[in-house]
Design an enzyme around this catalytic site. Structure first.
Site, mmCIF file in Angstrom:
data_model
loop_
_atom_site.group_PDB
_atom_site.id
_atom_site.type_symbol
_atom_site.label_atom_id
_atom_site.label_comp_id
_atom_site.label_asym_id
_atom_site.label_seq_id
_atom_site.Cartn_x
_atom_site.Cartn_y
_atom_site.Cartn_z
ATOM 1 N N CYS A 106 5.674 0.137 7.746
ATOM 2 C CA CYS A 106 5.325 1.266 6.889
ATOM 3 C C CYS A 106 6.553 1.673 6.090
ATOM 4 O O CYS A 106 7.652 1.764 6.645
ATOM 5 C CB CYS A 106 4.844 2.424 7.760
ATOM 6 S SG CYS A 106 4.361 3.894 6.829
ATOM 7 N N GLN A 163 2.943 9.901 1.276
ATOM 8 C CA GLN A 163 4.220 9.202 1.382
ATOM 9 C C GLN A 163 5.160 9.510 0.222
ATOM 10 O O GLN A 163 6.337 9.176 0.283
ATOM 11 C CB GLN A 163 3.999 7.693 1.478
ATOM 12 C CG GLN A 163 3.319 7.274 2.760
ATOM 13 C CD GLN A 163 3.155 5.777 2.803
ATOM 14 O OE1 GLN A 163 2.177 5.242 2.282
ATOM 15 N NE2 GLN A 163 4.113 5.112 3.408
ATOM 16 N N HIS A 190 -2.996 7.398 6.574
ATOM 17 C CA HIS A 190 -2.003 8.319 5.998
ATOM 18 C C HIS A 190 -2.648 9.590 5.455
ATOM 19 O O HIS A 190 -2.095 10.681 5.628
ATOM 20 C CB HIS A 190 -1.211 7.641 4.871
ATOM 21 C CG HIS A 190 -0.048 6.834 5.339
ATOM 22 N ND1 HIS A 190 1.027 7.382 5.993
ATOM 23 C CD2 HIS A 190 0.212 5.510 5.224
ATOM 24 C CE1 HIS A 190 1.906 6.431 6.271
ATOM 25 N NE2 HIS A 190 1.432 5.276 5.822
ATOM 26 N N GLY A 215 0.842 -1.183 0.000
ATOM 27 C CA GLY A 215 0.000 0.000 0.000
ATOM 28 C C GLY A 215 0.880 1.236 0.000
ATOM 29 O O GLY A 215 2.013 1.198 0.481
ATOM 30 N N HIS A 242 -4.803 1.231 7.181
ATOM 31 C CA HIS A 242 -3.441 1.768 7.326
ATOM 32 C C HIS A 242 -3.226 2.911 6.327
ATOM 33 O O HIS A 242 -2.736 3.987 6.697
ATOM 34 C CB HIS A 242 -2.414 0.648 7.107
ATOM 35 C CG HIS A 242 -1.003 1.101 7.213
ATOM 36 N ND1 HIS A 242 -0.219 0.832 8.314
ATOM 37 C CD2 HIS A 242 -0.211 1.813 6.365
ATOM 38 C CE1 HIS A 242 0.984 1.362 8.128
ATOM 39 N NE2 HIS A 242 1.010 1.957 6.950
ATOM 40 N N GLU A 243 -3.589 2.688 5.066
ATOM 41 C CA GLU A 243 -3.381 3.721 4.044
ATOM 42 C C GLU A 243 -4.321 4.907 4.250
ATOM 43 O O GLU A 243 -3.923 6.056 4.053
ATOM 44 C CB GLU A 243 -3.542 3.129 2.642
ATOM 45 C CG GLU A 243 -2.546 2.029 2.314
ATOM 46 C CD GLU A 243 -1.094 2.387 2.588
ATOM 47 O OE1 GLU A 243 -0.699 3.557 2.407
ATOM 48 O OE2 GLU A 243 -0.335 1.486 3.004
#
Length: 184
Positions: free
Chosen positions: A97, A50, A143, A45, A139-140
């Site tokens: 990550c 990021q 972000h 991912g 999780h993504e």
């Protein structure tokens, strides 16, 4: 195009990302670049922050998780996503990550979610996901909300990792992909 991965300490990782207006950028190209960047870094991912872009976009590819049942075809882009609900028993899993290389910690997350999102063609979808698919999305999604998995750790665990996190922000980390250090 392969982008460098922004590492821990950069303000873009702690900022809530902005919606993408249709026609404001070449979303299809950015999605292709993000998949290429994620694959180059052996990730499953990757969120736009990021790679230094504070927009509400992330890509996932669970097809590389051969041991996980039901992951075939789980390769998607999520534009302007909104998690509508999260439900189910929370379960622990050791997460890592790309922006925090070398650190993996057990994180608790709900087992199911429902999400509304646009794909890279700006077609709207509303879907439910569970298990590992839900975890990758959560999780993504974090972000683009300015949340890192380390934010879920206890104060004690954060103190233990403080030195390692500081080193990552200085580039003192092992990553087999190109990284971008925090802006000073």
């Amino acid at each position: 195009m392969i982008y460098p991965i922004v590492v821990y300490g950069d303000p873009v990782l702690k900022k809530e990302a902005e919606d993408i207006e249709e026609g404001s950028m070449d979303v299809k190209q950015l999605v292709a670049d993000m998949f290429e960047t994620m694959e180059n870094a052996s990730g499953i991912g990757l969120a736009a922050p990021q790679i230094g872009k504070s927009v509400r976009l992330f890509v996932v590819d669970g097809t590389v998780l051969e041991d996980e049942e039901g992951m075939e075809g789980f390769r998607k882009a999520f534009v302007n996503p909104e998690i509508l609900w999260e439900d189910g028993e929370e379960w622990a899993f050791t997460e890592g990550c790309l922006s925090i290389p070398g650190i993996r910690e057990e994180i608790m997350r709900p087992s199911r979610l429902r999400i509304n999102y646009l794909d890279e063609n700006f077609v709207e979808h509303e879907e439910e996901f569970d298990g590992m698919k839900a975890r990758i999305i959560q999780h993504e999604y974090d972000h683009i909300e300015g949340v890192l998995f380390t934010d879920y750790l206890t104060p004690f665990k954060k103190r233990i990792l403080k030195g390692k996190l500081a080193n990552i922000s200085k580039g003192k980390c092992d990553a087999d992909y190109k990284i971008k250090l925090p802006k000073k």
